[in-house]
Design a protein around this motif. Structure first.
Motif, PDB file in Angstrom:
ATOM      1  N   ASP A  64       0.649  -1.314   0.136  1.00 57.61           N
ATOM      2  CA  ASP A  64      -0.015  -0.056  -0.022  1.00 57.61           C
ATOM      3  C   ASP A  64       1.056   1.252  -0.130  1.00 57.61           C
ATOM      4  OD1 ASP A  64      -2.775   1.215   0.392  1.00 57.61           O
ATOM      5  OD2 ASP A  64      -1.449   2.259   1.730  1.00 57.61           O
ATOM      6  N   HIS A  65       0.471   2.289  -0.543  1.00 56.57           N
ATOM      7  CA  HIS A  65       1.012   3.425  -0.812  1.00 56.57           C
ATOM      8  C   HIS A  65       0.170   4.748  -0.692  1.00 56.57           C
ATOM      9  CE1 HIS A  65       4.554   5.551  -3.225  1.00 56.57           C
ATOM     10  NE2 HIS A  65       4.962   5.335  -2.178  1.00 56.57           N
ATOM     11  N   THR A  66      -0.792   4.599   0.355  1.00 59.96           N
ATOM     12  CA  THR A  66      -1.734   5.674   0.433  1.00 59.96           C
ATOM     13  C   THR A  66      -1.182   7.034   1.048  1.00 59.96           C
ATOM     14  OG1 THR A  66      -3.391   3.973   0.589  1.00 59.96           O
ATOM     15  CG2 THR A  66      -4.104   6.141   1.281  1.00 59.96           C
ATOM     16  N   MET A  67      -1.352   8.164   0.746  1.00 57.88           N
ATOM     17  CA  MET A  67      -1.126   9.502   1.325  1.00 57.88           C
ATOM     18  C   MET A  67      -1.567   9.379   2.800  1.00 57.88           C
ATOM     19  SD  MET A  67       0.395  12.276   0.949  1.00 57.88           S
ATOM     20  CE  MET A  67       0.488  12.649  -0.881  1.00 57.88           C
ATOM     21  N   GLY A  68      -0.649   9.612   3.605  1.00 57.29           N
ATOM     22  CA  GLY A  68      -0.876   9.692   5.123  1.00 57.29           C
ATOM     23  C   GLY A  68      -1.212   8.499   5.743  1.00 57.29           C
ATOM     24  N   ILE A  69      -1.362   7.505   5.349  1.00 67.46           N
ATOM     25  CA  ILE A  69      -1.552   6.227   5.989  1.00 67.46           C
ATOM     26  C   ILE A  69      -0.689   5.096   5.561  1.00 67.46           C
ATOM     27  CG2 ILE A  69      -3.767   6.889   7.128  1.00 67.46           C
ATOM     28  CD1 ILE A  69      -5.194   5.362   4.854  1.00 67.46           C
ATOM     29  N   THR A  70       0.051   5.256   4.672  1.00 64.56           N
ATOM     30  CA  THR A  70       0.987   3.971   4.225  1.00 64.56           C
ATOM     31  C   THR A  70       1.610   3.213   5.375  1.00 64.56           C
ATOM     32  OG1 THR A  70       1.391   5.285   2.159  1.00 64.56           O
ATOM     33  CG2 THR A  70       3.116   3.554   2.966  1.00 64.56           C
ATOM     34  N   ARG A  71       2.061   3.812   6.255  1.00 66.45           N
ATOM     35  CA  ARG A  71       2.930   3.272   7.410  1.00 66.45           C
ATOM     36  C   ARG A  71       1.688   2.512   8.054  1.00 66.45           C
ATOM     37  NH1 ARG A  71       0.526   7.676   9.461  1.00 66.45           N
ATOM     38  NH2 ARG A  71       0.144   7.925  11.430  1.00 66.45           N
ATOM     39  N   LEU A  72       0.460   2.759   8.311  1.00 63.71           N
ATOM     40  CA  LEU A  72      -0.561   2.063   9.089  1.00 63.71           C
ATOM     41  C   LEU A  72      -0.952   0.926   8.012  1.00 63.71           C
ATOM     42  CD1 LEU A  72      -2.521   5.000  10.682  1.00 63.71           C
ATOM     43  CD2 LEU A  72      -0.515   3.516  11.589  1.00 63.71           C
ATOM     44  N   ASN A  73      -1.352   1.118   6.935  1.00 63.49           N
ATOM     45  CA  ASN A  73      -1.825   0.009   6.058  1.00 63.49           C
ATOM     46  C   ASN A  73      -0.742  -0.869   5.934  1.00 63.49           C
ATOM     47  OD1 ASN A  73      -4.029   1.871   5.606  1.00 63.49           O
ATOM     48  ND2 ASN A  73      -4.050   2.050   3.554  1.00 63.49           N
ATOM     49  N   GLN A  74       0.524  -0.920   5.725  1.00 65.10           N
ATOM     50  CA  GLN A  74       1.581  -1.727   5.558  1.00 65.10           C
ATOM     51  C   GLN A  74       1.428  -2.524   6.711  1.00 65.10           C
ATOM     52  OE1 GLN A  74       5.124  -0.660   3.431  1.00 65.10           O
ATOM     53  NE2 GLN A  74       6.283  -2.054   4.337  1.00 65.10           N
ATOM     54  N   TRP A  75       1.615  -1.965   7.887  1.00 66.33           N
ATOM     55  CA  TRP A  75       1.760  -2.327   9.039  1.00 66.33           C
ATOM     56  C   TRP A  75       0.618  -3.338   9.284  1.00 66.33           C
ATOM     57  CZ3 TRP A  75       5.647  -2.722  12.562  1.00 66.33           C
ATOM     58  CH2 TRP A  75       5.360  -3.252  13.877  1.00 66.33           C
ATOM     59  N   ALA A  76      -0.625  -3.132   8.826  1.00 66.08           N
ATOM     60  CA  ALA A  76      -1.732  -3.884   8.982  1.00 66.08           C
ATOM     61  C   ALA A  76      -1.975  -5.118   8.218  1.00 66.08           C
ATOM     62  CB  ALA A  76      -2.977  -3.176   9.020  1.00 66.08           C
ATOM     63  N   GLY A  77      -0.778  -5.204   7.296  1.00 70.42           N
ATOM     64  CA  GLY A  77      -0.872  -6.250   6.124  1.00 70.42           C
ATOM     65  C   GLY A  77      -0.704  -6.376   4.737  1.00 70.42           C
ATOM     66  N   LEU A  78      -0.857  -5.007   4.307  1.00 70.00           N
ATOM     67  CA  LEU A  78      -0.956  -4.767   2.672  1.00 70.00           C
ATOM     68  C   LEU A  78       0.534  -4.838   2.171  1.00 70.00           C
ATOM     69  CD1 LEU A  78      -3.721  -2.108   2.404  1.00 70.00           C
ATOM     70  CD2 LEU A  78      -3.813  -4.767   2.314  1.00 70.00           C
ATOM     71  N   VAL A  79       1.000  -6.240   2.097  1.00 68.08           N
ATOM     72  CA  VAL A  79       2.311  -6.349   1.446  1.00 68.08           C
ATOM     73  C   VAL A  79       2.172  -7.720   0.688  1.00 68.08           C
ATOM     74  CG1 VAL A  79       4.687  -6.860   1.966  1.00 68.08           C
ATOM     75  CG2 VAL A  79       3.391  -5.125   3.253  1.00 68.08           C
ATOM     76  N   GLY A  80       2.849  -8.009  -0.416  1.00 69.65           N
ATOM     77  CA  GLY A  80       3.078  -9.213  -1.028  1.00 69.65           C
ATOM     78  C   GLY A  80       4.236  -9.209  -2.091  1.00 69.65           C
ATOM     79  N   ALA A  81       4.479 -10.193  -2.561  1.00 66.80           N
ATOM     80  CA  ALA A  81       5.945 -10.394  -3.521  1.00 66.80           C
ATOM     81  C   ALA A  81       5.485 -10.490  -4.742  1.00 66.80           C
ATOM     82  CB  ALA A  81       6.562 -11.744  -3.319  1.00 66.80           C
ATOM     83  N   TYR A  82       5.917  -9.680  -5.877  1.00 65.14           N
ATOM     84  CA  TYR A  82       5.940  -9.642  -7.170  1.00 65.14           C
ATOM     85  C   TYR A  82       6.908 -10.082  -8.038  1.00 65.14           C
ATOM     86  CZ  TYR A  82       4.335  -7.497 -11.667  1.00 65.14           C
ATOM     87  OH  TYR A  82       4.001  -7.409 -13.099  1.00 65.14           O
ATOM     88  N   ILE A  83       7.190 -11.351  -8.747  1.00 68.72           N
ATOM     89  CA  ILE A  83       8.236 -11.875  -9.398  1.00 68.72           C
ATOM     90  C   ILE A  83       8.278 -11.832 -10.696  1.00 68.72           C
ATOM     91  CG2 ILE A  83       9.236 -13.984  -9.641  1.00 68.72           C
ATOM     92  CD1 ILE A  83       8.368 -14.867  -6.640  1.00 68.72           C
ATOM     93  N   ILE A  84       9.406 -11.530 -11.388  1.00 69.41           N
ATOM     94  CA  ILE A  84       9.461 -11.324 -12.976  1.00 69.41           C
ATOM     95  C   ILE A  84      10.286 -12.472 -13.173  1.00 69.41           C
ATOM     96  CG2 ILE A  84      10.153 -10.152 -15.004  1.00 69.41           C
ATOM     97  CD1 ILE A  84       9.493  -7.703 -13.439  1.00 69.41           C
ATOM     98  N   GLU A  85       9.855 -13.594 -13.897  1.00 74.39           N
ATOM     99  CA  GLU A  85      10.843 -14.466 -14.453  1.00 74.39           C
ATOM    100  C   GLU A  85      11.377 -14.286 -16.039  1.00 74.39           C
ATOM    101  OE1 GLU A  85       9.081 -18.486 -13.909  1.00 74.39           O
ATOM    102  OE2 GLU A  85       9.492 -18.488 -11.746  1.00 74.39           O
ATOM    103  N   ASP A  86      12.315 -14.932 -15.831  1.00 70.61           N
ATOM    104  CA  ASP A  86      13.032 -14.935 -17.468  1.00 70.61           C
ATOM    105  C   ASP A  86      13.550 -16.374 -17.777  1.00 70.61           C
ATOM    106  OD1 ASP A  86      14.377 -14.622 -19.761  1.00 70.61           O
ATOM    107  OD2 ASP A  86      15.937 -13.124 -18.962  1.00 70.61           O
ATOM    108  N   GLY A  87      12.379 -16.963 -18.788  1.00 69.39           N
ATOM    109  CA  GLY A  87      12.562 -18.169 -19.288  1.00 69.39           C
ATOM    110  C   GLY A  87      14.010 -18.639 -19.776  1.00 69.39           C
TER     111      GLY A  87
END
Length: 335
Positions: free
Chosen positions: A222-245
């Motif tokens: 999450d990247h929301t103005m003013g509450i990024t620190r809270l939204n991320q602490w509350a769980g809005l995180v994940g991994a994004y992977i780019i593979e090269d075959g």
């Protein structure tokens, strides 16, 4: 004679102002000016030290006043590592991602669930961390992010109105705003999760990712103005992977042994509620805490987990999903 007098003068100043005197600071200032400069610096440093010490001593407490679970309450290496679900978009296409609430279990030592936010493929329950978004190099995809959060923010008492500028200043009337940013992605601004491009509850937005960059591991959050620190602490995180075959290393790996490790620290009460820091870093300047540090560390949402690794070459993808903590990692030889 002049050089000798100058040396004596510097020596005298260094004795009278032992803490403040430095060659880089030395100018032809009056004694009063030097005294005021010294006192101002000392006052600033003492203030910062006291704040840091108070921050360290301050008990971790929830909204009901209950204190946080101590590190020793957790049972290490009892709960198996949780591997996030995979949203496989290596052949392109699109996916709808829901942002909502869920109950999270941290592992042995904490039997009660913690209400958190999370990401999930629409139609499935949100999780922390969110599903791993798996893509291929040069294969574009679209992701539609749906804000399905209801009610007040889980960390509502830490919302700082002074940080809420349009369009997030509509909180709490408009609900909890969100916007998702994929860190390190080369994308146009309109798909970069800019803080003011918020998605309000009941709304959605579609972002396009060309994946026209090298094989790599990223984090979406999450990247929301003013509450990024809270939204991320509350769980809005994940991994994004780019593979090269075409990568020889990737073709030698088994899909079952390519493991993302999303690290963070955590504070929870004995009742399971998530805690955010309540002591601001600069009380004279702000009434809100820009960062928080937890009492225990978790990997993929499990505090001190274990994982069974097959006897083969494996890749561990490291993602720092913490609010502020840095992780100096080292590899130890195991006999």
């Amino acid at each position: 004679f002049r050089q000798k007098k100058k040396a004596q003068s510097k020596k005298r100043d260094s004795l009278e102002y032992p803490f403040c005197y430095r060659k880089v600071w030395y100018t032809k200032k009056s004694k009063n000016e030097m005294t005021l400069l010294c006192l101002a610096l000392v006052a600033t440093i003492v203030s910062n030290v006291l704040v840091v010490e108070a921050y360290k001593r301050a008990p971790y407490k929830g909204s009901d006043g209950s204190e946080g679970v101590e590190f020793t309450a957790w049972e290490p290496y009892v709960t198996e590592l949780k591997i996030p679900a995979v949203a496989d978009l290596r052949k392109g296409g699109s996916v709808d991602m829901s942002i909502g609430k869920h109950d999270h279990f941290w592992g042995a030592g904490m039997d009660l669930p913690t209400p958190m936010y999370g990401y999930g493929v629409q139609g499935e329950a949100p999780t922390y961390p969110g599903p791993t978004i798996l893509t291929s190099k040069d294969v574009p995809i679209n992701i539609t992010w749906h804000n399905d959060i209801t009610g007040l923010h889980l960390l509502n008492r830490h919302i700082a109105p002074a940080l809420l500028i349009p369009p997030t200043d509509c909180y709490p009337k408009c609900g909890v705003p969100t916007i998702t940013h994929v860190h390190g992605m080369e994308v146009p601004a309109e798909s970069d999760g800019v803080p003011y491009q918020v998605v309000l509850p009941g709304e959605a937005r579609t972002d396009s990712y060309s994946n026209a960059q090298m094989s790599s591991t990223h984090v979406y959050h999450d990247h929301t103005m003013g509450i990024t620190r809270l939204n991320q602490w509350a769980g809005l995180v994940g991994a994004y992977i780019i593979e090269d075959g075409d990568s020889l290393f990737e073709t030698a790996l088994s899909a079952s042994c390519d493991i993302p490790l999303v690290m963070r620290d955590v504070m929870v009460t004995e009742g399971g509620d998530l805690i955010y820091a309540s002591t601001p870093c600069s009380p004279a300047i702000t009434t809100w805490a820009p960062e928080a540090y937890g009492a225990a560390n978790a990997v993929n949402g499990i505090v001190m987990p274990f994982v069974n690794i097959p006897q083969q070459q494996c890749r561990l993808r490291l993602v720092n999903g913490a609010n502020s903590r840095n992780y100096p990692l080292d590899r130890k030889s195991v006999v």
